[in-house]
Design an enzyme around this catalytic site. Structure first.
Site, PDB file in Angstrom:
ATOM      1  N   ASP A   1       1.945  -6.949  14.032  1.00  0.00           N
ATOM      2  CA  ASP A   1       2.765  -5.987  13.280  1.00  0.00           C
ATOM      3  C   ASP A   1       3.982  -5.509  14.087  1.00  0.00           C
ATOM      4  OD1 ASP A   1       1.279  -5.932  10.935  1.00  0.00           O
ATOM      5  OD2 ASP A   1       0.112  -4.166  11.492  1.00  0.00           O
TER       6      ASP A   1
ATOM      7  N   HIS B   1       5.167 -10.372  10.550  1.00  0.00           N
ATOM      8  CA  HIS B   1       5.924 -10.057   9.331  1.00  0.00           C
ATOM      9  C   HIS B   1       7.405 -10.322   9.588  1.00  0.00           C
ATOM     10  CE1 HIS B   1       2.611  -8.080   7.280  1.00  0.00           C
ATOM     11  NE2 HIS B   1       2.422  -7.262   8.288  1.00  0.00           N
TER      12      HIS B   1
ATOM     13  N   GLU C   1      -6.379  -5.736   9.823  1.00  0.00           N
ATOM     14  CA  GLU C   1      -5.887  -5.371   8.479  1.00  0.00           C
ATOM     15  C   GLU C   1      -5.766  -6.620   7.613  1.00  0.00           C
ATOM     16  OE1 GLU C   1      -2.445  -2.767   8.371  1.00  0.00           O
ATOM     17  OE2 GLU C   1      -2.934  -2.173   6.322  1.00  0.00           O
TER      18      GLU C   1
ATOM     19  N   HIS D   1      -5.269  -8.789  14.510  1.00  0.00           N
ATOM     20  CA  HIS D   1      -5.326  -7.499  13.794  1.00  0.00           C
ATOM     21  C   HIS D   1      -6.227  -7.648  12.576  1.00  0.00           C
ATOM     22  CE1 HIS D   1      -4.161  -3.799  11.991  1.00  0.00           C
ATOM     23  NE2 HIS D   1      -3.042  -4.162  11.405  1.00  0.00           N
TER      24      HIS D   1
ATOM     25  N   TYR E   1      10.141  -0.480   8.471  1.00  0.00           N
ATOM     26  CA  TYR E   1       8.759  -0.818   8.843  1.00  0.00           C
ATOM     27  C   TYR E   1       8.262   0.163   9.909  1.00  0.00           C
ATOM     28  CZ  TYR E   1       4.668  -3.612   9.822  1.00  0.00           C
ATOM     29  OH  TYR E   1       3.367  -4.022   9.961  1.00  0.00           O
TER      30      TYR E   1
ATOM     31  N   ASP F   1      -3.883  -7.928   5.412  1.00  0.00           N
ATOM     32  CA  ASP F   1      -2.707  -8.791   5.207  1.00  0.00           C
ATOM     33  C   ASP F   1      -2.687  -9.922   6.234  1.00  0.00           C
ATOM     34  OD1 ASP F   1      -2.290  -6.608   6.943  1.00  0.00           O
ATOM     35  OD2 ASP F   1      -0.113  -6.779   6.815  1.00  0.00           O
TER      36      ASP F   1
ATOM     37  N   HIS G   1      -1.007  -0.423  14.822  1.00  0.00           N
ATOM     38  CA  HIS G   1      -1.294   0.898  14.316  1.00  0.00           C
ATOM     39  C   HIS G   1      -2.763   1.098  13.905  1.00  0.00           C
ATOM     40  CE1 HIS G   1      -1.115  -0.449   9.906  1.00  0.00           C
ATOM     41  NE2 HIS G   1      -1.049  -1.519  10.643  1.00  0.00           N
TER      42      HIS G   1
ATOM     43  N   HIS H   1       0.807  -1.231   0.000  1.00  0.00           N
ATOM     44  CA  HIS H   1       0.000   0.000   0.000  1.00  0.00           C
ATOM     45  C   HIS H   1       0.840   1.282   0.000  1.00  0.00           C
ATOM     46  CE1 HIS H   1       0.346   0.460   4.361  1.00  0.00           C
ATOM     47  NE2 HIS H   1      -0.565  -0.419   4.677  1.00  0.00           N
TER      48      HIS H   1
HETATM   49 FE1  FEO Z   1      -1.351  -3.599   9.980  1.00  0.00          FE
HETATM   50 FE2  FEO Z   1       0.506  -6.206   8.845  1.00  0.00          FE
HETATM   51  O1  FEO Z   1      -1.012  -5.149   9.045  1.00  0.00           O
END
Ligand code: FEO
Length: 387
Positions: free
Chosen positions: A163, A222, A80, A78, A191, A82, A144, A24
């Site tokens: 994250d 990640h 989000e 989370h 990151y 991903d 976040h 993104h």
């Molecule tokens: Fe905030 Fe890896 O997603």
């Protein structure tokens, strides 16, 4: 595709996104990973999903250990996508699984994304037994997104941090090692700078929480995992970055039409160099905004330059200022500069952007008409030396 055993009854069942080059709007030059973990206990538990296109790969790894239909819990740390993107397909493959998510924001977010997949909202401090082990949930809102939480397994002394402490880094190794540590830390810094910088207070809170836990490992969602040996390294880095008070360093960021603003940028670099301040120069035609942010994170001085085009700063410079402002770096000193032909509005516009970032303007906006002379450039270098 096989699961990778991390320790007795705990497996990595994530995916490596080797060729991702843009997350993104953030350049991911070393790819990415979406980590997911399978805990084989009385209640079989999966920690986090992956990005939707990779669900088959995740399921194949799970199937190398267990029939997914036997999974009892899926922890969604989370919302989000991903991490949550594979949840609808996972739920279809694991019909008995209850999806554990944070109260109230994880529940709200997952429901808005996917409808009712069978959630159970958990609060900070809540713990569930999965057999020989338990899982404790700790909300880390705005680290976040509002829904973020981390999951701690005290019996294993593992924190599943999602994250936080992650890196966009594709590799065949699953755990940070000495040989790759400089690159891994550089990616962790990138990151942090691009995803977490504007949430420094929340990051400090997370470091405080983590520092109070007995830990043998941090498993982020990640990049590579942090073993006990390297936990102090990543926690110290987060302490420094989240402090948001860089001690030194400078970046000079510009775009130029006919090299005049570029000459000014080089004169500014010379001034910082002569002053003994470590400095980096970024031409916005050649550098992506997200690649500049790690240096912004640890720089005290920021000089931004643009010539004037049609009464405005160049669009590249406007985009840089917009991106930087969104990440809310604090406690920096800044100034604007640029060459111009007649109106010269861009330089004050850049200065206004730097003020809007909350930076202290440490040098009045530097404007030079048309092509800078040698004397003007020497004068600019002297002004920077005198900062
Ligand atoms: Fe905030 Fe890896 O997603």
């Amino acid at each position: 595709m096989q699961a990778i055993k991390l320790r007795e009854d705990i497996y990595w069942v994530g995916v490596v996104d080797w060729n991702l080059r843009n997350f993104h709007g953030y350049t991911t030059n070393r790819g990415a990973t979406y980590n997911s973990y399978l805990i084989m206990d009385e209640k079989i538990t999966l920690i986090d999903g992956v990005k939707a296109p990779f669900v088959e790969e995740q399921l194949e790894r799970i199937k190398s250990i267990i029939d997914p239909a036997k999974i009892d819990y899926i922890v969604s740390n989370h919302v989000e996508m991903d991490h949550s993107g594979s949840l609808p397909m996972l739920k279809a493959a694991c019909p008995n699984a209850v999806i554990l998510t944070s109260a109230p924001n994880g529940l709200k977010g997952l429901t808005a994304h996917y409808g009712d997949l069978g959630y159970q909202a958990v609060k900070t401090g809540e713990s569930i037994s999965i057999g020989k082990r338990s899982l404790q949930f700790v909300g880390t809102p705005m680290l976040h997104w509002p829904d973020n939480m981390v999951t701690y397994c005290p019996e294993e002394k593992i924190l599943f941090s999602n994250d936080a402490f992650g890196q966009h880094y594709a590799s065949s190794e699953r755990v940070a090692d000495d040989a790759h540590l400089p690159v891994i830390l550089a990616e962790a810094k990138k990151y942090y700078a691009n995803i977490i910088m504007c949430y420094g207070k929340q990051a400090q809170g997370a470091v405080e929480i983590v520092s109070g836990l007995e830990l043998e490992a941090i498993y982020p969602s990640h990049g590579v995992l942090w073993s006990e040996k390297h936990i102090p390294t990543i926690l110290d880095a987060y302490r420094t970055w989240s402090n948001n008070e860089p001690e030194g360093g400078a970046i000079v960021v510009y775009d130029s039409m006919w090299h005049s603003t570029e000459k000014m940028a080089q004169a500014i670099v010379e001034g910082f160099t002569q002053k003994g301040i470590s400095v980096k120069l970024f031409d916005l035609k050649e550098n992506h905004n997200s690649d500049i942010m790690p240096d912004l994170l640890t720089s005290k001085y920021i000089a931004v330059g643009s010539p004037t085009l049609n009464n405005n700063m160049l669009p590249t410079v406007a985009a840089f200022c917009c991106y930087m402002k969104g990440l809310s770096p604090k406690n920096r000193k800044a100034f604007a500069f640029g060459s111009y032909g007649w109106g010269g509005q861009s330089i004050k516009q850049v200065e206004a952007e730097l003020e809007a970032c909350g930076f202290e303007i440490c040098l009045e906006a530097q404007r030079i008409q048309y092509i800078p002379s040698k004397e003007q450039l020497l004068d600019l270098t002297e002004k920077v030396k005198a900062l």
